[in-house]
Design a protein around this motif. Structure first.
Motif, short mmCIF file in Angstrom:
data_model
loop_
_atom_site.label_atom_id
_atom_site.label_comp_id
_atom_site.label_asym_id
_atom_site.label_seq_id
_atom_site.Cartn_x
_atom_site.Cartn_y
_atom_site.Cartn_z
N ALA A 218 -14.83 -22.79 -1.01
CA ALA A 218 -15.52 -24.08 -1.13
C ALA A 218 -16.43 -24.36 0.05
O ALA A 218 -17.50 -24.97 -0.10
N VAL A 219 -16.00 -23.94 1.27
CA VAL A 219 -16.82 -24.20 2.46
C VAL A 219 -17.76 -23.04 2.77
O VAL A 219 -18.47 -23.07 3.78
N GLY A 220 -17.76 -22.01 1.91
CA GLY A 220 -18.67 -20.89 2.09
C GLY A 220 -18.26 -19.88 3.13
O GLY A 220 -19.10 -19.14 3.66
N ALA A 221 -16.96 -19.84 3.47
CA ALA A 221 -16.48 -18.87 4.45
C ALA A 221 -16.46 -17.47 3.83
O ALA A 221 -15.85 -17.28 2.77
N PRO A 222 -17.10 -16.48 4.44
CA PRO A 222 -17.16 -15.14 3.85
C PRO A 222 -15.86 -14.36 4.07
O PRO A 222 -15.11 -14.63 5.01
N PHE A 223 -15.61 -13.39 3.21
CA PHE A 223 -14.43 -12.54 3.34
C PHE A 223 -14.80 -11.10 3.69
O PHE A 223 -13.92 -10.30 3.99
N GLY A 224 -16.07 -10.76 3.65
CA GLY A 224 -16.48 -9.39 3.92
C GLY A 224 -17.55 -9.33 5.00
O GLY A 224 -18.07 -10.34 5.46
N GLY A 225 -17.83 -8.08 5.43
CA GLY A 225 -18.90 -7.85 6.39
C GLY A 225 -18.49 -7.90 7.84
O GLY A 225 -19.35 -7.89 8.72
N PHE A 226 -17.20 -7.94 8.13
CA PHE A 226 -16.75 -8.01 9.52
C PHE A 226 -16.36 -6.63 10.03
O PHE A 226 -16.10 -5.71 9.27
N ASP A 227 -16.29 -6.52 11.35
CA ASP A 227 -15.85 -5.28 11.99
C ASP A 227 -14.40 -4.98 11.61
O ASP A 227 -13.60 -5.90 11.38
N GLY A 228 -14.06 -3.71 11.56
CA GLY A 228 -12.71 -3.31 11.18
C GLY A 228 -11.63 -3.90 12.07
O GLY A 228 -10.51 -4.19 11.60
N ASN A 229 -11.94 -4.10 13.36
CA ASN A 229 -10.96 -4.68 14.27
C ASN A 229 -10.59 -6.11 13.88
O ASN A 229 -9.48 -6.57 14.16
N VAL A 230 -11.53 -6.82 13.24
CA VAL A 230 -11.25 -8.18 12.80
C VAL A 230 -10.15 -8.17 11.74
O VAL A 230 -9.18 -8.93 11.80
N TYR A 231 -10.31 -7.27 10.76
CA TYR A 231 -9.31 -7.19 9.70
C TYR A 231 -7.97 -6.69 10.24
O TYR A 231 -6.90 -7.10 9.77
N LEU A 232 -8.03 -5.80 11.23
CA LEU A 232 -6.80 -5.30 11.85
C LEU A 232 -6.06 -6.43 12.56
O LEU A 232 -4.83 -6.56 12.46
N ALA A 233 -6.81 -7.28 13.25
CA ALA A 233 -6.20 -8.41 13.96
C ALA A 233 -5.59 -9.41 12.97
O ALA A 233 -4.49 -9.93 13.20
N ILE A 234 -6.29 -9.67 11.87
CA ILE A 234 -5.76 -10.59 10.86
C ILE A 234 -4.50 -10.02 10.23
O ILE A 234 -3.51 -10.74 10.00
N ALA A 235 -4.51 -8.71 9.96
CA ALA A 235 -3.32 -8.06 9.39
C ALA A 235 -2.15 -8.15 10.36
O ALA A 235 -1.00 -8.38 9.96
N ALA A 236 -2.43 -7.99 11.66
CA ALA A 236 -1.37 -8.11 12.67
C ALA A 236 -0.80 -9.52 12.70
O ALA A 236 0.41 -9.71 12.85
N CYS A 237 -1.67 -10.53 12.51
CA CYS A 237 -1.20 -11.91 12.45
C CYS A 237 -0.28 -12.12 11.24
O CYS A 237 0.71 -12.86 11.32
N ALA A 238 -0.63 -11.49 10.13
CA ALA A 238 0.19 -11.62 8.92
C ALA A 238 1.55 -10.96 9.10
O ALA A 238 2.58 -11.50 8.67
N VAL A 239 1.57 -9.80 9.76
CA VAL A 239 2.81 -9.03 9.87
C VAL A 239 3.74 -9.60 10.94
O VAL A 239 4.94 -9.81 10.69
N VAL A 240 3.20 -9.87 12.14
CA VAL A 240 4.08 -10.25 13.25
C VAL A 240 4.44 -11.74 13.23
O VAL A 240 5.60 -12.09 13.00
N PRO A 241 3.51 -12.67 13.44
CA PRO A 241 3.92 -14.07 13.47
C PRO A 241 4.30 -14.65 12.11
O PRO A 241 5.21 -15.49 12.03
N SER A 242 3.62 -14.23 11.04
CA SER A 242 3.95 -14.81 9.73
C SER A 242 5.21 -14.20 9.15
O SER A 242 6.18 -14.92 8.86
#
Length: 255
Positions: free
Chosen positions: A167-191
């Motif tokens: 709704a706010v136009g936030a993109p999901f693609g086009g980022f560096d691989g390290n960005v997705y790795l960091a987000i995945a780490a957030c999902a695995v460890v703190p979440s």
């Protein structure tokens, strides 16, 4: 963007929790309408927490954001008193007062910086939403196993956050691989690890006591951010954050 981080983090956590739950997710269909409503409310609160708190990190210092979001025990105590009839002692009320002074000191240092003040406000709102989420979980999970409960709540939160990000136009693609790795780490460890342990604990002790676990975050997060990214905490955030932690420790730490 903050909404991209929040949506992807919770979506990944929801996917893993759903796989771990397997056929146990079918318990949803046998739940009374009131419990389904509470699960939906918990998911909405979780989504709101991540949306506003992650956004606060983009607007104020890490030290200020995590110190203010550490006020969760205050809100958990108040909500627990209102909705679960948990007791609130004089000592806890005194701790709330001291922590409130710390919040005022921290916010005062950000006066004149519009983005920082907004970020501070978002962090406090994130604390209130997280506390409400824990209180809802304490009320719900008496009859629902931990992993299926977390899967349901995170699925609701993921849907809300993905829709909000689109709704706010936030993109999901086009980022560096390290960005997705960091987000995945957030999902695995703190979440998956951190939030699962908090929800496991809240079944056994009062929500505001469980929320005390957040007290280590301002210190740990600020040190990591300083070492990894060179973000030195501003002096007013250090002083105000320290007063917040002292107030919460005085009020809620068990003797």
């Amino acid at each position: 963007p903050a909404m991209t981080v929040a949506a992807l983090r919770i979506a990944l956590a929801a996917a893993v929790l759903s796989l771990a739950s397997g056929a146990r997710l079918s318990v949803w269909f046998g739940l009374p309408g009131k419990q389904r409503l509470l699960i939906g409310l918990a998911g909405l609160l979780l989504a709101g927490h991540f949306a506003v708190w992650i956004s606060s990190l983009y607007m104020t210092s890490t030290a200020a954001s995590v110190a203010l979001v550490a006020t969760q025990p205050i809100f958990a105590a108040l909500f627990g008193r209102l909705f679960l009839r948990d007791t609130l002692t004089i000592r806890e009320a005194g701790g709330i007062l001291v922590a409130g002074v710390g919040c005022a000191l921290l916010a005062r240092g950000d006066l004149g910086n519009g983005d920082a003040i907004i970020g501070d406000a978002l962090a406090v709102l994130g604390a209130a939403l997280a506390a409400a989420y824990l209180v809802a979980g304490r009320r719900l999970r008496v009859d629902i196993a931990l992993v299926p409960y977390l899967a349901m709540v995170n699925l609701v939160a993921a849907v809300v956050l993905v829709v909000a990000a689109i709704a706010v136009g936030a993109p999901f693609g086009g980022f560096d691989g390290n960005v997705y790795l960091a987000i995945a780490a957030c999902a695995v460890v703190p979440s998956l690890v951190g939030h699962t342990l908090l929800n496991w604990s809240v079944r056994r002790v009062a929500a505001h006591v469980v929320a005390l676990a957040i007290l280590g975050e301002p210190v740990g997060a600020s040190l990591i951010q300083w070492l990894a990214h060179g973000e030195r905490p501003p002096s007013h955030a250090v002083i105000g954050g320290a007063v917040i932690l002292v107030g919460i420790a005085i009020g809620f730490a068990r003797r």
